[in-house]
Each structure stands twice: as structure tokens, then as C-alpha cells.
Design an enzyme around this catalytic site. Structure first.
Site, PDB file in Angstrom:
ATOM      1  N   GLU A  56      -7.794  84.149  90.188  1.00  0.00           N
ATOM      2  CA  GLU A  56      -6.863  85.208  89.620  1.00  0.00           C
ATOM      3  C   GLU A  56      -5.943  84.163  88.746  1.00  0.00           C
ATOM      4  OE1 GLU A  56      -5.040  87.676  92.321  1.00  0.00           O
ATOM      5  OE2 GLU A  56      -6.935  88.716  92.574  1.00  0.00           O
ATOM      6  N   ARG A  81      -2.510  82.877  92.011  1.00  0.00           N
ATOM      7  CA  ARG A  81      -2.392  83.183  90.827  1.00  0.00           C
ATOM      8  C   ARG A  81      -2.010  81.900  90.053  1.00  0.00           C
ATOM      9  NH1 ARG A  81      -2.659  88.329  93.053  1.00  0.00           N
ATOM     10  NH2 ARG A  81      -0.403  88.114  93.775  1.00  0.00           N
ATOM     11  N   GLU A 116      -0.599  96.145 103.599  1.00  0.00           N
ATOM     12  CA  GLU A 116      -1.734  97.391 104.186  1.00  0.00           C
ATOM     13  C   GLU A 116      -1.849  96.676 105.637  1.00  0.00           C
ATOM     14  OE1 GLU A 116      -1.870  96.301 100.876  1.00  0.00           O
ATOM     15  OE2 GLU A 116      -1.331  98.310 100.785  1.00  0.00           O
ATOM     16  N   THR A 146       6.450  94.448  99.789  1.00  0.00           N
ATOM     17  CA  THR A 146       6.208  92.982  99.953  1.00  0.00           C
ATOM     18  C   THR A 146       6.124  92.535  98.198  1.00  0.00           C
ATOM     19  OG1 THR A 146       3.983  93.579  99.970  1.00  0.00           O
ATOM     20  CG2 THR A 146       4.936  92.484 101.864  1.00  0.00           C
ATOM     21  N   ASN A 148       4.290  98.495  97.938  1.00  0.00           N
ATOM     22  CA  ASN A 148       4.049  99.649  98.394  1.00  0.00           C
ATOM     23  C   ASN A 148       4.763  99.727  99.871  1.00  0.00           C
ATOM     24  OD1 ASN A 148       1.164  98.300  98.668  1.00  0.00           O
ATOM     25  ND2 ASN A 148       1.586  99.552 100.574  1.00  0.00           N
ATOM     26  N   ASP A 190       0.208 103.905  97.968  1.00  0.00           N
ATOM     27  CA  ASP A 190       0.193 102.275  97.792  1.00  0.00           C
ATOM     28  C   ASP A 190       0.681 102.116  96.341  1.00  0.00           C
ATOM     29  OD1 ASP A 190      -0.771  99.885  97.853  1.00  0.00           O
ATOM     30  OD2 ASP A 190      -2.857 100.210  97.593  1.00  0.00           O
ATOM     31  N   LYS A 223       1.632 100.377  89.270  1.00  0.00           N
ATOM     32  CA  LYS A 223       0.389 101.226  89.779  1.00  0.00           C
ATOM     33  C   LYS A 223       0.573 102.824  89.544  1.00  0.00           C
ATOM     34  CE  LYS A 223      -1.659  98.640  93.405  1.00  0.00           C
ATOM     35  NZ  LYS A 223      -1.909  98.824  95.145  1.00  0.00           N
ATOM     36  N   CYS A 250     -14.277  97.666 108.195  1.00  0.00           N
ATOM     37  CA  CYS A 250     -14.979  96.707 107.535  1.00  0.00           C
ATOM     38  C   CYS A 250     -15.221  97.035 105.787  1.00  0.00           C
ATOM     39  CB  CYS A 250     -16.659  96.999 107.897  1.00  0.00           C
ATOM     40  SG  CYS A 250     -17.075  97.338 109.617  1.00  0.00           S
ATOM     41  N   HIS A 292     -16.077  94.766 102.765  1.00  0.00           N
ATOM     42  CA  HIS A 292     -17.417  94.856 102.489  1.00  0.00           C
ATOM     43  C   HIS A 292     -18.131  96.102 101.384  1.00  0.00           C
ATOM     44  CE1 HIS A 292     -18.983  91.591 105.459  1.00  0.00           C
ATOM     45  NE2 HIS A 292     -17.876  91.814 106.008  1.00  0.00           N
TER      46      HIS A 292
HETATM   47 CA    CA Z   1      -0.928  97.556  98.577  1.00  0.00          CA
END
Ligand code: CA
Length: 717
Positions: A89, A141, A203, A265, A285, A331, A360, A637, A641
């Protein structure tokens, strides 16, 4: 104490050629990069001095050798292998002929910017098991360069100052409680002998803050917390008075926020506003997302989640705040690219220094940089959560949004955001902001049984609810149809798009514009393009055979203009949604490509893949076991994934994996953590043996369903 220290540092400086806390780095590359030089970055466009190209972070360059007429002659001057199959990134920084760029795992490479020759590599040795502490891959980043030092925030929460000449460590600070799920992925910013860094983890349950350190010594200068102390007591930090005045009353006294930290954050955009001598920071968020669990007795705005704040550059003291998503439950981070510019505002079109922001939540905001007051704003994306902004810029909510516990709510934008971290840019030539935008939707509904304290990914919603329970059953084509990306050229004065271009996937790269009205952007499929910034017409393109999510830069050496882009698959989009298209570029090459006129270097071919016919073992699960497996899979997961266990190109294809084929191996990996060194940590605390086995049943079932449907895909390496 601070004043004394400052005094003694000054006394030491007076005796030395350089003012660097005892050592002199002024002869290093970037040795004279200080506040004044970064402030004047626009006047020295041969270098790219900070993450956003200068303090205003417009990502606009005055270099003019490459034009719409000759851009067709752009070719590869050199490329450099970042040696990673994880996401890339980074925005490179170029100063005094040296490029500083980060790959995955916070590894810094210093390269000869003319030839690509490696000068040094610094690997901070981030423990691989910290991968599970983040949501979105081991990305980084970029760095900050200041007075001959290179600053990098590491994934495990350190801030490291390196000698820009040889990469040796000058100082290193742990900036977070490493027992908690904090990570750093953002680029530090440096000004006035301070370097600032935030963190991520909302999260997984943390309390967000930003800290300023002395560039010379690493000593902490100030810290600002963005949510109240869990006991609403002073922290002894710069944020104390602002939390007492604004934030404490906006939260109840109990709920998951008191143990999970409340979030907010600051994991991406934080800029220095030299005119107002302040730091402007976007916050993330709330944590957990579900407001009924997070703050059950409160009904306030939950300050300072999803906000933009200005802090005094020297003291970190509060100056103003503007909350974009009050009491956020979706979020909707406000960490996205903050850009400073002078724009005509009001009926008379008087020029004002403003902040442009496309977070967002899907609204484009223009704020007064001096006061934080709302100037203007409008939706730049589709929305179901709000119908508009009021006169003060506060969203007018759709009441259904907060009744997700009674009826599932289809959130648009999705929690991934109408615009995520992919850097936005602004061209003073066209007067347009360029947003790498996303069109996505996600169903939000209560988790049966409420929050589960042992979950790693701990947002308080039913993560299975918004996603297809089985593949394909029409679900995958549906997802494909509803998901796309856009490049929006947004007029921040009239709040209308001037032009748009559509992409088949979201999360396309950040942007760069130039004096000659070129706009450069890459896409997730791997194509790097130049557009006419005024009308969006395509002028040049090249397939770099690897996904592009980062933003390009431009610089000049010996009279030649270069354009650089860091490529690499991975990141949250690939991990979570990589299944959504199988024509995606191969993942295995994280690489810096540098272009100039008339060059004809090669694009490196991606790795080859093994084609497999069938999963390695039979499907064994009962329907109930498979259904339970999907629920457990979605909570434990899916974030890494993907919902269907298909390879993202970063994580393996679980359906065809030898580990999935064997019960004991599965238990060893999932519960015993034998692959923790790859980032696959133990889930013993989260999953019983029966639950782990139910997930194996689900995964294998997905594989056999694909075989039955004739959709056997490439398996990963
Ligand atoms: Ca977030």
C-alpha cells in the site's frame, strides 16, 4: 521537564553542525528535509518529500515533462522486487536521488531512484503471528523522511528512526500496549522536530490515539486519546480536557466500550497544517461496531469516533473537532485522505483554506481548516443509511439503520466504505478532487446471543448474515453485480461529479495528478493508466501483472521525469473479497515499477499456478454440521480467508488444501497453531474441537460444491 529537555537539546545543537540530538545526519539523503523544505515541496517537485507529496497532501506535482501528447512513450525504466506476497500500500518517498519504500511486514527499502539499485534494506523483524492482530493484511503505507532520518511505523506497534544513509537504527519506541490487538499500517508524518503516528485495531477492541515523538531523541512529546478513559478519569495526556469537555458525556458508563476501548483509531490520514500550526487527524470507527452492545445505556454521539480533529502541533491540545458519523455503527471510519487547499466558498466565492474529505460514509465534506466548521458537503456515493446532511453537516439518518436488531439493514456504503485508504488527490489546475471510490453493500444484523467475548474479530454483528451461506446458489453472481469501483472526479465547490470511470472491482489505486493535467491510477486487476485529468479520457495504459492499490508518485533526476507505483496483491480487499473474481492479477509479485519517456524495460511475469481437479478428500459433513461450520467460519476465518474459503492469492485455497483433507492436520493448524509463524495463530481459545471440525466440513463442502457446479479454479501455490 519538557522545557528543560528542549533547552539542553538546543545547547547541544549549538555545538554541532546538525541539530540531531548529539549526532549529525545533515549530510545524509534528505539531511536538509525539515518543516520549511516540506512546506515548500511544491517548489521543488523533483523530490516527493512526504506521503501526500507535501503538507497539503494533494498528490499534485508541478513536473511537466510528461504530457498528454508524449505520455504514450512512457515505458519501464526499472523495477524492484519487494519480495512479498502480502499487500503493498506504500507511497514511496524520493529525496536527493534516493527512494524510500515499504513492502509488507513494515520492511523498508532504500533504492537509487534513477537505477533501482538497492542501497539498503531494513527489516524490523515483526513477529509473523501478529498478523492475526490486524484486520487487513501485514501492509504498510510508507515512511517519513526528516533531517536525514527515515521513520517507519511497524505492524507490531513500534516507531523506528533509521539513518537515511545506511538504514541503521537511531532509536526505536514501542508506541502501543503490545498485549492488545494494536497494529500500525499508516505512514508517520514529521514536522517541527516531531514525528506523529497513530494505530489501528478497532475491529478487535482497542482505544485509539495519536502520539508525537521527538525526531531526534524519540522522547514522547504528546499523546491524544480519541475515546474516553474507561473510567472517565484523566490519562495525563493532551486529550484530558477535551475528553472531559466533549467526549465523556457522549458515552454511557458501561458496555463493551469500557473493555474494548471504543475504537476511533487513527490509522491513516494525519496531516500538518502549517498555516494554522496544527495537526489534523481522522479517526476510525467505533469498537465494537454494534452500538447496542458497545454503549447500551448511552445515547450520545460517542465522541471522537469517525471524526476529524485539529490538535495544536506543539502541545497536542484540542483545537476543534467535526464528527462525520455520530454514534457510528457501520464501521464508517473518517481516517481517509485529508487534503488541504484554498477553495472559493460562499456566494462571493471568497478563497478559504479548507480541508477536503471523502470518508467511508459516502459524503464529501469541505471544512474550514481554521475552525473545523462545515462549509459544504454532499453524497458522492449511493447511500441507504442517511438521506443528506443538515446545515451543520450532520447526517440525516435513516431510522431503519439503528433497528438492525429488529430487521436486518442493508448498509450502503458497506462497512468497507465508499472510499477506503486508497489515496484521494486534488489538482489545483482542474479544481477537482479524484476519489478512488467503492460501490458495495452489506447486510447488518444482530449476532444471535450478542457479542462473544472470545472472538478475535469482534464487531458485535452476525457476520454470516450479510454473505452468501453457500456457493453458488446465485449468490456469487449477485455479489459481482453489486460490487464495483469508480474513479470520481469531484468538483468540491459545486459538489457534483465532473466525470466518472467505472472499474469491475472496488479498492483501486490512489491517484496522482500533474501540471500537464495527467492523472495516473492503477487498478486491482493490474493495469496502470494515465488519464486526462480534465475529462477522464484514457491516454496510456500498461498491464503490470499484479494488483495495484497504492498511489503513484512522480519525481525528476538529471532532467528526466519519472513516475513510480508500488504494486502488490493482498490487503483487506484481497483477503476478504479476493474470491469475487478469478481473473484477478496474480498475487505473488510486490514490486515497484518506475517509468520514464522512451524506456522499454520488461514487466515481470507472475508465478504459475497448479490446476487441480478435486479436493483432496471426500466431503463428510451433515447439513447441520456444515451450517454450524459456516457460522463458525464467518466469525473466525472469513476476514482473512474470504466468505467461501477460496484462495485470495494471499491465503491458500482451503477447499483444496492438504490440511483441510486431514482431521489431525486441521486440528494442528487451527487449534494448536503450528503455522503461527505464517500468521495463522492458534484458535484454541475461540474454537472447540467440534467447532473446528464443523469449519472443516464447511470448507470441504465448498470445494465439492464447486466441482459439482463445474467451477474448478486454480488452486494457490
Ligand atoms: Ca474499521
Amino acid at each position: 521537564m519538557k522545557a528543560l529537555h528542549w533547552f539542553s537539546a538546543m545547547a547541544a545543537c549549538a555545538a554541532l553542525a546538525g541539530c540531531s540530538g548529539g549526532a549529525d545526519y545533515s549530510g545524509n539523503p534528505g539531511g536538509d528535509v525539515d518543516t520549511a523544505r516540506i512546506s515548500a515541496a511544491g517548489k521543488t517537485p523533483g523530490d516527493w518529500l512526504s506521503y501526500g507529496g507535501g503538507y497539503e497532501e494533494q498528490r499534485f506535482s508541478k513536473l511537466a515533462q510528461i504530457t498528454p501528447e508524449n505520455v504514450g512513450k512512457l515505458g519501464v525504466a526499472w523495477s524492484y522486487d519487494l519480495k512479498t506476497s502480502h499487500g503493498v500500500e506504500a507511497t514511496p518517498i524520493v529525496v536527493d536521488g534516493v527512494m524510500y519504500v515499504t513492502g509488507a511486514w513494515s520492511i523498508v527499502s532504500a533504492l537509487d531512484a534513477k537505477t533501482g539499485k538497492e542501497l539498503w534494506v531494513y527489516d524490523p523483524q515483526v513477529p509473523k503471528e501478529t498478523l492475526a492482530k490486524g484486520c487487513c493484511d501485514a501492509v504498510n503505507r510508507g515512511v517519513a523522511v526528516y533531517e536525514g532520518k527515515v521513520f517507519v511505523g511497524t505492524y507490531d506497534g513500534r516507531l523506528v528512526a533509521l539513518n537515511s544513509k545506511d538504514g541503521s537504527v537511531i532509536w526505536e519506541k514501542v508506541t502501543v500496549d503490545q498485549s492488545k490487538p494494536y497494529t500500525i499500517t499508516g505512514a508517520p508524518r514529521a514536522f517541527k522536530d516531531k514525528v506523529i503516528i497513530g494505530n489501528g485495531g478497532s475491529e478487535l477492541g482497542v482505544r485509539g490515539y495519536v502520539t508525537a515523538y521527538n525526531t531526534n531523541t524519540g522522547e514522547e512529546e504528546w499523546r491524544f486519546y480519541f475515546t474516553p478513559n474507561p473510567k472517565k478519569k484523566p490519562d495525563g495526556a493532551a486529550s484530558d480536557s477535551a475528553l472531559a469537555k466533549f467526549a465523556n458525556a457522549s458515552w454511557g458508563d458501561s458496555g463493551a466500550w469500557t473493555t474494548q476501548g471504543g475504537g476511533a483509531t487513527a490509522w491513516d490520514s494525519m496531516i500538518y497544517d502549517e498555516v494554522n500550526d496544527q495537526v489534523i487527524v481522522g479517526t476510525g470507527n467505533s469498537s465494537p461496531w454494534n452500538g447496542k452492545i458497545r454503549d447500551p445505556e448511552g445515547n450520545g454521539d460517542n465522541l471522537f469516533v469517525s471524526s476529524v480533529l485539529a490538535l495544536d502541533a506543539d502541545s497536542g491540545e484540542y483545537k476543534w473537532h467535526f464528527q462525520e458519523t455520530p454514534r457510528d455503527i457501520l464501521d464508517y471510519t473518517a481516517v481517509q485522505t485529508l487534503i488541504l487547499a484554498d477553495l472559493p466558498v460562499g456566494a462571493e466565492g471568497k478563497s478559504k483554506r479548507v480541508i477536503m474529505h471523502a470518508p467511508k460514509n459516502g459524503f464529501f465534506y469541505v471544512l474550514d481548516a481554521a475552525t473545523g466548521k462545515f462549509v459544504s458537503g454532499k453524497a458522492y456515493s449511493a447511500q441507504t443509511w442517511a438521506t443528506g446532511l443538515d446545515a451543520n453537516g450532520r447526517p440525516i439518518e435513516n431510522p431503519a439503520m439503528r433497528q438492525f436488531d429488529k430487521k436486518p439493514f442493508l448498509a450502503v456504503p458497506a462497512p468497507a466504505g465508499a472510499h477506503n485508504w486508497n489515496p484521494m488527490g486534488f489538482s489545483p489546475k482542474t479544481g477537482l478532487a479524484y476519489i478512488p471510490a467503492n460501490n458495495m453493500a452489506q447486510m447488518v444484523q444482530e449476532r444471535p446471543g450478542g457479542i462473544k467475548e472470545t472472538l478475535k474479530w469482534n464487531v458485535g454483528y452476525d457476520m454470516a448474515g450479510g454473505l452468501p451461506p453457500a456457493y453458488p446458489a446465485g449468490a456469487l453472481p449477485g455479489i459481482r453485480a453489486s460490487v464495483k469501483g469508480e474513479l470520481i472526479a469531484w468538483d468540491p465547490v459545486t459538489h457534483k461529479p465532473r466525470w466518472k470511470r467505472e472499474y469491475p472491482t472496488p479498492f483501486n489505486g490512489g491517484v496522482l495528478t500533474t501540471e500537464t493535467n495527467l492523472l495516473f491510477q492503477g487498478d486491482t486487476m493490474g493495469t496502470f493508466r494515465a488519464f486526462n485529468a480534465a475529462d477522464g479520457s484514457e491516454l496510456w495504459s500498461m498491464n503490470l501483472k499484479s494488483g495495484i492499490q497504492a498511489a503513484p508518485i512522480t519525481y525528476e533526476i538529471d532532467g528526466e521525469q519519472y513516475v513510480a507505483i508500488a504494486t502488490g496483491w493482498g490487503t483487506s480487499w484481497a483477503l476478504n473479497w479476493g474470491f469475487a473474481w478469478d481473473k484477478a492479477a496474480a498475487p505473488d509479485i510486490g514490486r515497484v515499477y518506475v517509468f520514464k519517456l522512451g524506456a522499454n524495460g520488461k514487466i515481470v511475469d507472475p508465478m504459475q499456478y497448479v490446476i487441480v481437479e478435486e479436493p483432496k478428500t471426500k466431503s463428510f459433513g451433515t447439513p447441520a454440521q456444515i451450517a454450524a461450520g459456516f457460522q463458525n467460519y464467518s466469525e473466525n476465518c472469513m476476514v482473512c480467508h474470504g466468505p467461501l474459503a477460496i484462495s485470495s492469492g494471499v491465503t491458500p485455497d482451503l477447499r483444496w488444501s492438504g490440511v483441510s483433507a486431514d482431521k489431525d492436520s486441521w486440528n494442528q493448524v487451527v487449534r494448536e497453531g503450528i503455522l503461527a509463524g505464517n500468521g495463522m495463530v492458534s484458535f484454541k481459545g475461540q474454537l472447540t474441537p467440534e467447532e473446528a471440525e464443523s469449519i472443516r466440513a464447511y470448507v470441504l463442502d465448498q470445494g465439492w460444491m464447486a466441482v459439482r457446479n463445474g467451477d474448478v479454479r486454480k488452486a494457490s501455490k
